[in-house]
Design a protein around this motif. Structure first.
Motif, PDB file in Angstrom:
ATOM      1  N   GLU A  29       0.829  -1.212   0.000  1.00 33.54           N
ATOM      2  CA  GLU A  29       0.000   0.000   0.000  1.00 33.54           C
ATOM      3  C   GLU A  29       0.858   1.254   0.000  1.00 33.54           C
ATOM      4  OE1 GLU A  29      -2.449  -0.498   3.401  1.00 33.54           O
ATOM      5  OE2 GLU A  29      -3.901  -1.821   2.398  1.00 33.54           O
ATOM      6  N   GLU A  30       1.929   1.251   0.816  1.00 31.62           N
ATOM      7  CA  GLU A  30       2.828   2.409   0.880  1.00 31.62           C
ATOM      8  C   GLU A  30       3.537   2.617  -0.458  1.00 31.62           C
ATOM      9  OE1 GLU A  30       3.453   4.749   3.202  1.00 31.62           O
ATOM     10  OE2 GLU A  30       1.702   3.914   4.210  1.00 31.62           O
ATOM     11  N   PHE A  31       3.911   1.509  -1.092  1.00 33.47           N
ATOM     12  CA  PHE A  31       4.572   1.601  -2.395  1.00 33.47           C
ATOM     13  C   PHE A  31       3.638   2.215  -3.432  1.00 33.47           C
ATOM     14  CE2 PHE A  31       5.381  -0.237  -6.606  1.00 33.47           C
ATOM     15  CZ  PHE A  31       6.677   0.209  -6.816  1.00 33.47           C
ATOM     16  N   LEU A  32       2.394   1.739  -3.464  1.00 30.04           N
ATOM     17  CA  LEU A  32       1.419   2.272  -4.422  1.00 30.04           C
ATOM     18  C   LEU A  32       1.135   3.742  -4.148  1.00 30.04           C
ATOM     19  CD1 LEU A  32      -1.099  -0.720  -4.604  1.00 30.04           C
ATOM     20  CD2 LEU A  32       0.508   0.023  -6.388  1.00 30.04           C
ATOM     21  N   ARG A  33       1.054   4.099  -2.860  1.00 30.29           N
ATOM     22  CA  ARG A  33       0.815   5.495  -2.471  1.00 30.29           C
ATOM     23  C   ARG A  33       1.950   6.396  -2.939  1.00 30.29           C
ATOM     24  NH1 ARG A  33       2.557   8.059   2.177  1.00 30.29           N
ATOM     25  NH2 ARG A  33       1.360   9.885   2.847  1.00 30.29           N
ATOM     26  N   SER A  34       3.194   5.928  -2.727  1.00 31.00           N
ATOM     27  CA  SER A  34       4.366   6.697  -3.143  1.00 31.00           C
ATOM     28  C   SER A  34       4.431   6.818  -4.663  1.00 31.00           C
ATOM     29  CB  SER A  34       5.635   6.026  -2.620  1.00 31.00           C
ATOM     30  OG  SER A  34       6.783   6.698  -3.049  1.00 31.00           O
ATOM     31  N   GLU A  35       4.109   5.733  -5.351  1.00 25.50           N
ATOM     32  CA  GLU A  35       4.134   5.740  -6.818  1.00 25.50           C
ATOM     33  C   GLU A  35       3.101   6.715  -7.379  1.00 25.50           C
ATOM     34  OE1 GLU A  35       2.769   2.193  -8.963  1.00 25.50           O
ATOM     35  OE2 GLU A  35       4.725   2.213  -9.975  1.00 25.50           O
ATOM     36  N   GLN A  36       1.897   6.726  -6.784  1.00 26.93           N
ATOM     37  CA  GLN A  36       0.850   7.631  -7.240  1.00 26.93           C
ATOM     38  C   GLN A  36       1.238   9.079  -7.003  1.00 26.93           C
ATOM     39  OE1 GLN A  36      -1.848   6.819  -8.951  1.00 26.93           O
ATOM     40  NE2 GLN A  36      -2.365   8.987  -9.148  1.00 26.93           N
ATOM     41  N   LEU A  37       1.847   9.352  -5.843  1.00 28.82           N
ATOM     42  CA  LEU A  37       2.273  10.708  -5.526  1.00 28.82           C
ATOM     43  C   LEU A  37       3.343  11.170  -6.507  1.00 28.82           C
ATOM     44  CD1 LEU A  37       2.161  13.161  -3.721  1.00 28.82           C
ATOM     45  CD2 LEU A  37       3.752  12.042  -2.165  1.00 28.82           C
ATOM     46  N   GLN A  38       4.255  10.265  -6.860  1.00 29.59           N
ATOM     47  CA  GLN A  38       5.300  10.618  -7.815  1.00 29.59           C
ATOM     48  C   GLN A  38       4.693  10.979  -9.167  1.00 29.59           C
ATOM     49  OE1 GLN A  38       8.666  10.733  -6.901  1.00 29.59           O
ATOM     50  NE2 GLN A  38       8.741  11.891  -8.783  1.00 29.59           N
ATOM     51  N   LYS A  39       3.655  10.235  -9.578  1.00 28.53           N
ATOM     52  CA  LYS A  39       2.981  10.540 -10.841  1.00 28.53           C
ATOM     53  C   LYS A  39       2.347  11.926 -10.795  1.00 28.53           C
ATOM     54  CE  LYS A  39       1.894   5.769 -12.171  1.00 28.53           C
ATOM     55  NZ  LYS A  39       0.817   4.766 -12.353  1.00 28.53           N
ATOM     56  N   GLU A  40       1.726  12.264  -9.648  1.00 24.95           N
ATOM     57  CA  GLU A  40       1.111  13.583  -9.505  1.00 24.95           C
ATOM     58  C   GLU A  40       2.167  14.681  -9.553  1.00 24.95           C
ATOM     59  OE1 GLU A  40      -1.961  14.405  -9.571  1.00 24.95           O
ATOM     60  OE2 GLU A  40      -2.801  12.398  -9.540  1.00 24.95           O
ATOM     61  N   ASN A  41       3.334  14.422  -8.943  1.00 22.93           N
ATOM     62  CA  ASN A  41       4.401  15.412  -8.979  1.00 22.93           C
ATOM     63  C   ASN A  41       4.923  15.622 -10.398  1.00 22.93           C
ATOM     64  OD1 ASN A  41       4.579  16.270  -6.312  1.00 22.93           O
ATOM     65  ND2 ASN A  41       5.839  14.529  -5.713  1.00 22.93           N
ATOM     66  N   PHE A  42       5.067  14.522 -11.139  1.00 24.86           N
ATOM     67  CA  PHE A  42       5.499  14.645 -12.534  1.00 24.86           C
ATOM     68  C   PHE A  42       4.462  15.429 -13.342  1.00 24.86           C
ATOM     69  CE2 PHE A  42       8.200  10.591 -12.145  1.00 24.86           C
ATOM     70  CZ  PHE A  42       9.334  11.344 -11.904  1.00 24.86           C
ATOM     71  N   ARG A  43       3.195  15.172 -13.040  1.00 24.93           N
ATOM     72  CA  ARG A  43       2.132  15.884 -13.744  1.00 24.93           C
ATOM     73  C   ARG A  43       2.170  17.379 -13.427  1.00 24.93           C
ATOM     74  NH1 ARG A  43      -4.279  14.266 -13.411  1.00 24.93           N
ATOM     75  NH2 ARG A  43      -5.051  15.693 -15.005  1.00 24.93           N
ATOM     76  N   ALA A  44       2.434  17.707 -12.156  1.00 28.11           N
ATOM     77  CA  ALA A  44       2.545  19.113 -11.760  1.00 28.11           C
ATOM     78  C   ALA A  44       3.728  19.778 -12.446  1.00 28.11           C
ATOM     79  CB  ALA A  44       2.696  19.210 -10.244  1.00 28.11           C
ATOM     80  N   GLN A  45       4.855  19.044 -12.498  1.00 24.01           N
ATOM     81  CA  GLN A  45       6.025  19.583 -13.175  1.00 24.01           C
ATOM     82  C   GLN A  45       5.717  19.851 -14.641  1.00 24.01           C
ATOM     83  OE1 GLN A  45       9.386  16.932 -13.313  1.00 24.01           O
ATOM     84  NE2 GLN A  45      10.825  18.578 -13.705  1.00 24.01           N
ATOM     85  N   PHE A  46       5.042  18.914 -15.284  1.00 21.92           N
ATOM     86  CA  PHE A  46       4.685  19.079 -16.684  1.00 21.92           C
ATOM     87  C   PHE A  46       3.796  20.302 -16.892  1.00 21.92           C
ATOM     88  CE2 PHE A  46       1.592  18.308 -20.105  1.00 21.92           C
ATOM     89  CZ  PHE A  46       2.456  18.225 -21.178  1.00 21.92           C
ATOM     90  N   GLU A  47       2.768  20.451 -16.010  1.00 20.89           N
ATOM     91  CA  GLU A  47       1.850  21.578 -16.150  1.00 20.89           C
ATOM     92  C   GLU A  47       2.566  22.907 -15.944  1.00 20.89           C
ATOM     93  OE1 GLU A  47      -1.264  21.685 -17.203  1.00 20.89           O
ATOM     94  OE2 GLU A  47      -1.115  19.542 -17.569  1.00 20.89           O
ATOM     95  N   SER A  48       3.441  22.975 -14.924  1.00 23.78           N
ATOM     96  CA  SER A  48       4.168  24.215 -14.653  1.00 23.78           C
ATOM     97  C   SER A  48       5.092  24.562 -15.806  1.00 23.78           C
ATOM     98  CB  SER A  48       4.982  24.084 -13.363  1.00 23.78           C
ATOM     99  OG  SER A  48       4.134  24.010 -12.257  1.00 23.78           O
ATOM    100  N   LEU A  49       5.879  23.584 -16.244  1.00 23.82           N
ATOM    101  CA  LEU A  49       6.811  23.846 -17.330  1.00 23.82           C
ATOM    102  C   LEU A  49       6.090  24.133 -18.638  1.00 23.82           C
ATOM    103  CD1 LEU A  49       9.574  21.210 -16.597  1.00 23.82           C
ATOM    104  CD2 LEU A  49       9.710  23.676 -16.313  1.00 23.82           C
ATOM    105  N   LYS A  50       4.992  23.435 -18.876  1.00 29.24           N
ATOM    106  CA  LYS A  50       4.240  23.673 -20.103  1.00 29.24           C
ATOM    107  C   LYS A  50       3.767  25.118 -20.158  1.00 29.24           C
ATOM    108  CE  LYS A  50       0.036  22.128 -20.522  1.00 29.24           C
ATOM    109  NZ  LYS A  50      -1.132  21.229 -20.675  1.00 29.24           N
ATOM    110  N   SER A  51       3.297  25.630 -19.006  1.00 30.09           N
ATOM    111  CA  SER A  51       2.832  27.011 -18.942  1.00 30.09           C
ATOM    112  C   SER A  51       3.986  27.976 -19.155  1.00 30.09           C
ATOM    113  CB  SER A  51       2.166  27.280 -17.586  1.00 30.09           C
ATOM    114  OG  SER A  51       1.830  28.634 -17.459  1.00 30.09           O
TER     115      SER A  51
END
Length: 212
Positions: free
Chosen positions: A12-34
């Protein structure tokens, strides 16, 4: 049975960490894209070009702050949580670019106690809210866009006056959801979205120092 419980918990902790990492990558993409948007770069380079001849000293400052925005976004988004002081450094650099371009059309007021500076939050969360305010509101010297950043209890409040554009800006509508998704993996506290007739208000939970 105890071993199985621990195994389930680790998964569960692994899946939670993996999901959070995906959200962080998505945030990075959105910020840089802008920020890498052709209009952003075109406008920034235009401002820089005019400053080189008119005010070389300020041109150097502008270039330094533009570089700082890119550096902090790239460094911060490698992490799940950053100190509030880092996020405010990003906002300060980004604000310098906006004020250089828009002058008195744009105002930002920050009032954060020193003891809260080491508390944490997801990277680029505040900057994304500032971007959202700029994107969806109009502003003139007579009716400037005013953004306030302050602490209320254990939450960071980002509020702006509402002055909707005559022609609504295109929106992917993922910014706020992205911030809420990342928080859901970090704390049980909720991001509060509190629009009023005059203001758009978002309250971000501040994580304790040991969580940063």
């Amino acid at each position: 049975m105890e071993r199985e419980r621990w195994k389930t918990k680790l998964q569960e902790e692994f899946l939670r960490s993996e999901q959070l990492q995906k959200e962080n990558f998505r945030a990075q993409f959105e910020s840089l894209k802008s920020q890498i948007d052709p209009h952003f770069l075109f406008n920034s380079l235009n401002v820089l070009g005019s400053l080189i001849y008119r005010d070389p000293g300020k041109a150097v400052q502008f270039l330094g702050q533009l570089s700082k925005v890119y550096r902090i976004v790239l460094e911060s988004n490698r992490k799940q949580v950053v100190p509030l002081r880092t996020e405010l450094e990003l906002v300060e650099a980004y604000t310098f670019l906006l004020k250089t371009r828009f002058g008195s059309n744009f105002q930002i007021m920050t009032d954060v106690p020193l003891e809260k500076m080491e508390h944490g939050l997801p990277p680029t969360a505040v900057q994304m809210l500032v971007e959202k305010a700029i994107k969806h509101n109009g502003y003139t010297p007579g009716e400037p866009l005013a953004i306030k950043i302050f602490v209320e209890g254990n939450k960071l409040v980002v509020a702006n006056n509402l002055q909707p554009r005559l022609e609504p800006a295109n929106s992917s509508k993922v910014g706020l959801q992205n911030i809420m998704n990342r928080y859901s993996h970090l704390t049980e506290e909720q991001v509060e979205i509190c629009p009023t007739e005059d203001e758009f208000i978002v309250k971000l939970p501040l994580l304790q120092e040991e969580e940063v």
